[in-house]
Design an enzyme around this catalytic site. Structure first.
Site, short mmCIF file in Angstrom:
data_model
loop_
_atom_site.label_atom_id
_atom_site.label_comp_id
_atom_site.label_asym_id
_atom_site.label_seq_id
_atom_site.Cartn_x
_atom_site.Cartn_y
_atom_site.Cartn_z
N GLU A 69 43.86 39.96 53.90
CA GLU A 69 43.48 38.64 54.43
C GLU A 69 44.23 38.32 55.72
OE1 GLU A 69 41.09 37.33 52.77
OE2 GLU A 69 41.25 38.75 51.10
N HIS B 241 32.26 33.19 45.09
CA HIS B 241 33.18 32.60 46.08
C HIS B 241 33.52 31.17 45.68
CE1 HIS B 241 34.94 33.47 50.05
NE2 HIS B 241 34.80 32.18 50.31
N ASP C 24 39.28 28.71 49.57
CA ASP C 24 40.10 29.78 50.15
C ASP C 24 40.79 30.51 49.00
OD1 ASP C 24 41.25 31.38 52.05
OD2 ASP C 24 42.77 29.93 52.68
N GLY C 25 41.25 31.72 49.26
CA GLY C 25 42.01 32.46 48.26
C GLY C 25 41.17 33.28 47.30
N ASN C 26 39.85 33.39 47.55
CA ASN C 26 38.98 34.11 46.62
C ASN C 26 39.29 35.60 46.55
OD1 ASN C 26 36.77 32.01 45.82
ND2 ASN C 26 37.02 31.77 48.02
N GLY C 27 39.55 36.21 47.70
CA GLY C 27 39.81 37.64 47.71
C GLY C 27 41.08 38.00 46.95
N ARG D 159 41.35 40.04 43.33
CA ARG D 159 42.08 41.30 43.16
C ARG D 159 43.11 41.19 42.04
NH1 ARG D 159 40.73 41.24 48.61
NH2 ARG D 159 42.59 40.14 49.34
N TYR E 122 34.76 48.50 51.96
CA TYR E 122 34.87 47.46 50.94
C TYR E 122 33.89 46.31 51.22
CZ TYR E 122 37.00 43.54 48.34
OH TYR E 122 37.22 42.46 47.54
#
Length: 364
Positions: free
Chosen positions: A70, A196, A200-203, A207, A238
């Protein structure tokens, strides 16, 4: 294939297909190697006499790599240093990365208590972000190509709809239909990222959920799968393969990509664990030769639970006075086994060989 348009919210996002559709011959073949390598990693982790060596270090490396995806970049040395000065990091990137490590721990506790749920995902994302996070309510979220700014995907919109999609995700995670847990993890990761659910912070949250799924499934006893390093090295693939599932229904390519990452990462981490064990044995031999009392087993354990340690930690763990702790550590400094550095008013002692191994060891 459900119709979609890049600039229109994908409110028709369907749940992932069933095992009969996802577990193709190619996928099942890839699953064999990934499951074998993951089992070896789990066994290697369980063979460590002191599991804190791995629990305190590998999740922090995962935090660093996941944050780097990110574009939140900090150094390994800075992370380990800040852990030992009461998490008082002044650099924003370091603070964010340390929060990821905390979120992984919080998530592990939640999974043990209540299982992997949508509410657990909310809590994990809240810790990652450093403030309370709830499901998106405002419209207009768009994901664009960072170079061209062209919109490539628009996730579902509407608080109630997103919550329904998360309920579908949670149901899929726990469906008992015989699907291999690794295939389910890959499919559910796509689903979570496509929903989603947060602003914010979804990725980073997604993981964390990946490794927690494997812990919940009983394939790992500790969250030791350092998958984000693989994703950094294949970052373009990815994002391309994630989008290909949406636009072309190419589940097979996506799932085999994730399975390849699990296999490669598991093998690399298993090698790293072996290298850590070799270093511990060598370090102990040298310490016994160099010190009159500093080869205490508990001290040696402390020096491999984190690359940095403090006099107060050694006093507490070894049950000794400050002068004795200082003498033991100084003997190891004089022997060149560790070095001391100043961090504000703190005097930190660095296991430089261990730090170097964590930074550059057998990860590839």
């Amino acid at each position: 294939m459900t119709h979609w348009q890049a600039d229109r919210p994908f409110n028709e996002l369907p749940p992932p297909p069933d095992a009969g559709s996802l577990e193709t011959r190619r996928v099942l073949k890839s699953t064999i190697g990934a499951r074998t390598a993951l089992a070896q990693l789990d066994q290697a982790g369980r063979s460590m006499p002191n599991p804190a060596v791995l629990i305190n270090t590998i999740p922090l490396l995962e935090a660093q790599a996941s944050s780097e995806i990110e574009n939140i970049v900090t150094t390994t040395d800075e992370l380990f240093r800040q852990v030992n000065v009461a998490d008082t990091a002044t650099d924003p990137a370091t603070r964010e990365t340390l929060r990821y490590r905390t979120a992984l721990r919080v998530g592990s506790e939640l999974v043990q208590q209540r299982g992997l749920t949508a509410s657990a995902a909310e809590k994990i994302c809240s810790v990652v972000q450093g403030h309370e996070v709830t499901i998106r309510s405002l419209p207009g979220t768009r994901i664009a190509n960072p170079s061209t700014r062209k919109v490539i995907y628009s996730p579902p919109e509407g608080h109630d709809l997103i919550r329904d999609k998360l309920a579908e995700w949670e149901a899929f995670v726990h469906t008992d239909d015989g699907m291999d847990p690794l295939v389910r993890m890959a499919a559910s990761h796509y689903q979570f990222e496509a929903i989603h659910p947060f602003a914010d912070g979804n990725g980073r949250t997604g993981r964390i959920l990946n490794v927690l799924m494997l812990v919940e499934a009983g394939l790992l006893h500790q969250p030791l799968l350092y998958l984000s390093r693989y994703l950094i090295g294949t970052k373009q693939d990815y994002y391309r393969l994630l989008l290909d599932v949406t636009t072309k229904g190419r589940w097979e390519e996506w799932i085999t990509y994730i399975l390849t990452g699990i296999e490669r990462t598991s093998l690399a981490t298993t090698r790293q664990i072996a290298a850590i064990q070799d270093l511990q044995a060598s370090f102990a031999t040298q310490a016994r030769s160099a010190s009159k009392g500093g080869a205490d087993a508990e001290l040696l354990a402390v020096l491999f639970e984190q690359p940095y340690t403090r006099i107060a930690v050694v006093m507490d763990r070894c049950g000794i006075s400050r002068p004795t702790a200082t003498r033991w550590l100084t003997e190891l400094v004089n022997a060149g086994l560790i070095r001391d550095v100043k961090a504000g008013r703190e005097r930190l002692f660095v296991n430089t060989q261990f730090l170097s191994l964590l930074m550059h060891g057998s990860w590839d």
